[in-house]
Design a protein around this motif. Structure first.
Motif, PDB file in Angstrom:
ATOM      1  N   VAL A  18      13.630 -13.312   8.593  1.00  0.00           N
ATOM      2  CA  VAL A  18      13.076 -14.798   9.183  1.00  0.00           C
ATOM      3  C   VAL A  18      13.081 -15.100   8.332  1.00  0.00           C
ATOM      4  O   VAL A  18      11.756 -15.903   8.653  1.00  0.00           O
ATOM      5  N   ALA A  19      13.844 -16.337   7.993  1.00  0.00           N
ATOM      6  CA  ALA A  19      13.034 -16.898   6.854  1.00  0.00           C
ATOM      7  C   ALA A  19      12.455 -18.230   7.526  1.00  0.00           C
ATOM      8  O   ALA A  19      12.194 -19.374   7.118  1.00  0.00           O
ATOM      9  N   LEU A  20      13.103 -18.094   8.726  1.00  0.00           N
ATOM     10  CA  LEU A  20      12.249 -20.072   8.969  1.00  0.00           C
ATOM     11  C   LEU A  20      10.946 -19.450  10.383  1.00  0.00           C
ATOM     12  O   LEU A  20      10.896 -20.838  10.114  1.00  0.00           O
ATOM     13  N   ALA A  21      10.783 -18.249  10.181  1.00  0.00           N
ATOM     14  CA  ALA A  21       9.372 -17.821  11.215  1.00  0.00           C
ATOM     15  C   ALA A  21       8.180 -18.714  10.452  1.00  0.00           C
ATOM     16  O   ALA A  21       8.428 -18.995   8.577  1.00  0.00           O
ATOM     17  N   GLN A  22       7.021 -19.018  10.486  1.00  0.00           N
ATOM     18  CA  GLN A  22       6.461 -19.634  10.324  1.00  0.00           C
ATOM     19  C   GLN A  22       5.511 -17.807   9.854  1.00  0.00           C
ATOM     20  O   GLN A  22       4.653 -18.240   9.259  1.00  0.00           O
ATOM     21  N   GLU A  23       5.206 -16.282  10.738  1.00  0.00           N
ATOM     22  CA  GLU A  23       4.729 -15.897  10.759  1.00  0.00           C
ATOM     23  C   GLU A  23       5.437 -14.016  10.021  1.00  0.00           C
ATOM     24  O   GLU A  23       6.964 -14.761  11.308  1.00  0.00           O
ATOM     25  N   GLU A  24       5.464 -13.395   9.463  1.00  0.00           N
ATOM     26  CA  GLU A  24       6.381 -12.873   9.032  1.00  0.00           C
ATOM     27  C   GLU A  24       6.104 -11.607  10.264  1.00  0.00           C
ATOM     28  O   GLU A  24       4.809 -10.962  10.358  1.00  0.00           O
ATOM     29  N   PRO A  25       7.351 -10.643  10.450  1.00  0.00           N
ATOM     30  CA  PRO A  25       6.795  -9.742  11.540  1.00  0.00           C
ATOM     31  C   PRO A  25       6.813  -8.955  10.816  1.00  0.00           C
ATOM     32  O   PRO A  25       6.377  -8.698  10.010  1.00  0.00           O
ATOM     33  N   VAL A 125       7.938 -21.886  -6.842  1.00  0.00           N
ATOM     34  CA  VAL A 125       8.283 -20.589  -5.777  1.00  0.00           C
ATOM     35  C   VAL A 125       8.193 -21.612  -4.527  1.00  0.00           C
ATOM     36  O   VAL A 125       7.308 -22.404  -3.988  1.00  0.00           O
ATOM     37  N   ALA A 126       9.319 -21.893  -3.480  1.00  0.00           N
ATOM     38  CA  ALA A 126       9.583 -22.784  -2.997  1.00  0.00           C
ATOM     39  C   ALA A 126       8.986 -22.521  -1.395  1.00  0.00           C
ATOM     40  O   ALA A 126       8.707 -21.506  -0.633  1.00  0.00           O
ATOM     41  N   ALA A 127       8.133 -23.659  -1.640  1.00  0.00           N
ATOM     42  CA  ALA A 127       6.863 -23.777   0.076  1.00  0.00           C
ATOM     43  C   ALA A 127       7.576 -24.413   0.648  1.00  0.00           C
ATOM     44  O   ALA A 127       7.941 -24.362   2.532  1.00  0.00           O
ATOM     45  N   GLU A 128       8.366 -25.406   0.578  1.00  0.00           N
ATOM     46  CA  GLU A 128       9.475 -25.787   1.391  1.00  0.00           C
ATOM     47  C   GLU A 128      10.851 -25.837   1.060  1.00  0.00           C
ATOM     48  O   GLU A 128      10.986 -26.180  -0.342  1.00  0.00           O
ATOM     49  N   PRO A 153       7.910 -17.113   5.735  1.00  0.00           N
ATOM     50  CA  PRO A 153       7.226 -16.553   6.313  1.00  0.00           C
ATOM     51  C   PRO A 153       5.646 -16.673   5.672  1.00  0.00           C
ATOM     52  O   PRO A 153       5.476 -16.474   4.753  1.00  0.00           O
ATOM     53  N   ALA A 154       5.085 -17.288   6.434  1.00  0.00           N
ATOM     54  CA  ALA A 154       3.162 -17.837   6.113  1.00  0.00           C
ATOM     55  C   ALA A 154       2.719 -16.565   5.123  1.00  0.00           C
ATOM     56  O   ALA A 154       2.200 -16.591   3.988  1.00  0.00           O
ATOM     57  N   SER A 155       2.903 -14.933   5.562  1.00  0.00           N
ATOM     58  CA  SER A 155       2.212 -14.000   4.989  1.00  0.00           C
ATOM     59  C   SER A 155       2.596 -13.972   3.809  1.00  0.00           C
ATOM     60  O   SER A 155       2.046 -13.108   2.821  1.00  0.00           O
ATOM     61  N   LEU A 156       4.919 -14.196   3.659  1.00  0.00           N
ATOM     62  CA  LEU A 156       5.168 -14.009   2.004  1.00  0.00           C
ATOM     63  C   LEU A 156       4.869 -14.895   1.056  1.00  0.00           C
ATOM     64  O   LEU A 156       4.575 -14.730   0.003  1.00  0.00           O
ATOM     65  N   LEU A 157       4.163 -15.944   1.330  1.00  0.00           N
ATOM     66  CA  LEU A 157       3.705 -17.388   0.788  1.00  0.00           C
ATOM     67  C   LEU A 157       2.534 -16.610   0.152  1.00  0.00           C
ATOM     68  O   LEU A 157       2.228 -17.180  -0.703  1.00  0.00           O
ATOM     69  N   ALA A 158       1.433 -16.279   1.043  1.00  0.00           N
ATOM     70  CA  ALA A 158       0.465 -16.022   0.931  1.00  0.00           C
ATOM     71  C   ALA A 158       0.062 -14.923  -0.186  1.00  0.00           C
ATOM     72  O   ALA A 158      -0.588 -14.626  -0.937  1.00  0.00           O
ATOM     73  N   LEU A 159       1.422 -13.730  -0.330  1.00  0.00           N
ATOM     74  CA  LEU A 159       1.118 -12.827  -1.459  1.00  0.00           C
ATOM     75  C   LEU A 159       1.896 -13.963  -2.603  1.00  0.00           C
ATOM     76  O   LEU A 159       1.479 -13.356  -3.435  1.00  0.00           O
ATOM     77  N   ALA A 160       2.797 -14.300  -1.907  1.00  0.00           N
ATOM     78  CA  ALA A 160       2.992 -15.110  -3.631  1.00  0.00           C
ATOM     79  C   ALA A 160       1.730 -16.015  -4.220  1.00  0.00           C
ATOM     80  O   ALA A 160       2.013 -15.816  -5.781  1.00  0.00           O
ATOM     81  N   GLN A 161       1.676 -16.731  -3.519  1.00  0.00           N
ATOM     82  CA  GLN A 161       0.195 -17.229  -3.555  1.00  0.00           C
ATOM     83  C   GLN A 161      -1.195 -16.017  -5.037  1.00  0.00           C
ATOM     84  O   GLN A 161      -1.575 -17.260  -5.501  1.00  0.00           O
TER      85      GLN A 161
END
Length: 221
Positions: A18-25, A125-128, A153-161
């Motif tokens: 769900v790459a377009l979602a803001q939150e990962e399910p 890491v692509a945030a956008e 997803p915001a949760s995946l980006l948080a893990l990357a950060q």
């Protein structure tokens, strides 16, 4: 603006189903996932670093696509080369996601670095992620249809950060200069060859390449 050092920068795009979602399910929306991470690279130069890190790797095939199956740091990983360009990236990603049903998908590779602050060996890491569709209005000007950025997803980006904060990147020596490389989030633009410089300038890209947006859209469906 000219593209600087094509294939010098390195891009890493985090994807999910769900790459377009803001939150990962909790799990992918359209299938029950296997406990495997799928890693994709577009060119032969982008895959070996992962292949060399794999333990117990076995070469397999599905459809017309070969992939490696093994483990990295105790985690099940499948690894494949998509080939260059949006069509190949999308086709191979869709086939492997459908067949292997991974819980997470990553795409990692090299890219041009239109942002002069980027240096060889840096990682974004692509945030956008932008996939501009151009409509040439005059001989001298290029216009684009309205483009909304793709975001992981915001949760995946948080893990990357979190990983970035604890990672010590290696040093690199280029043209006699030795420096500390960097890993950070940023903006990546996917465009066809010949339009990369204009697209990168229009969307203020850190990196420009030819596959990631197509990959992300395959994850979304």
């Amino acid at each position: 603006m000219t593209m600087i050092g094509r294939l010098s920068g390195v891009a890493l795009l985090l994807g999910a189903t769900v790459a377009l979602a803001q939150e990962e399910p909790a799990r992918p929306l359209f299938y029950t996932p296997n406990d495997v991470i799928l890693v994709l690279g577009a060119t032969p130069q982008e895959v070996p670093v992962y292949r060399e890190a794999m333990k117990g790797a076995e070469l397999r095939r599905t459809g017309g696509v070969e992939y490696w199956e093994g483990h990295i740091d105790g985690k099940a990983v499948d690894l494949a080369e998509t080939g260059v360009g949006k069509a190949r990236a999308s086709t191979v990603a869709t086939l492997l996601i459908t067949t292997l049903k991974p819980r997470v998908v990553l795409m990692s590779g090299t890219a041009g670095r239109p942002n002069p602050a980027m240096r060889a060996g840096d990682v974004i890491v692509a945030a956008e992620l932008y996939e501009p569709v151009s409509a040439k209005m005059t001989a001298k000007e290029m216009a684009y249809w309205k483009v909304e950025p793709l975001r992981p997803p915001a949760s995946l980006l948080a893990l990357a950060q979190k990983a970035i904060a604890t990672y010590k990147p290696p040093t690199e020596t280029v043209a006699g200069e030795t420096y500390q490389t960097r890993v950070r989030t940023g903006v990546v633009v996917t465009s066809d060859e010949g339009r990369q410089a204009d697209a990168a300038e229009t969307f203020h890209a850190d990196l420009g390449e030819m596959e990631s947006a197509a990959f992300a859209r395959s994850c979304d469906i």
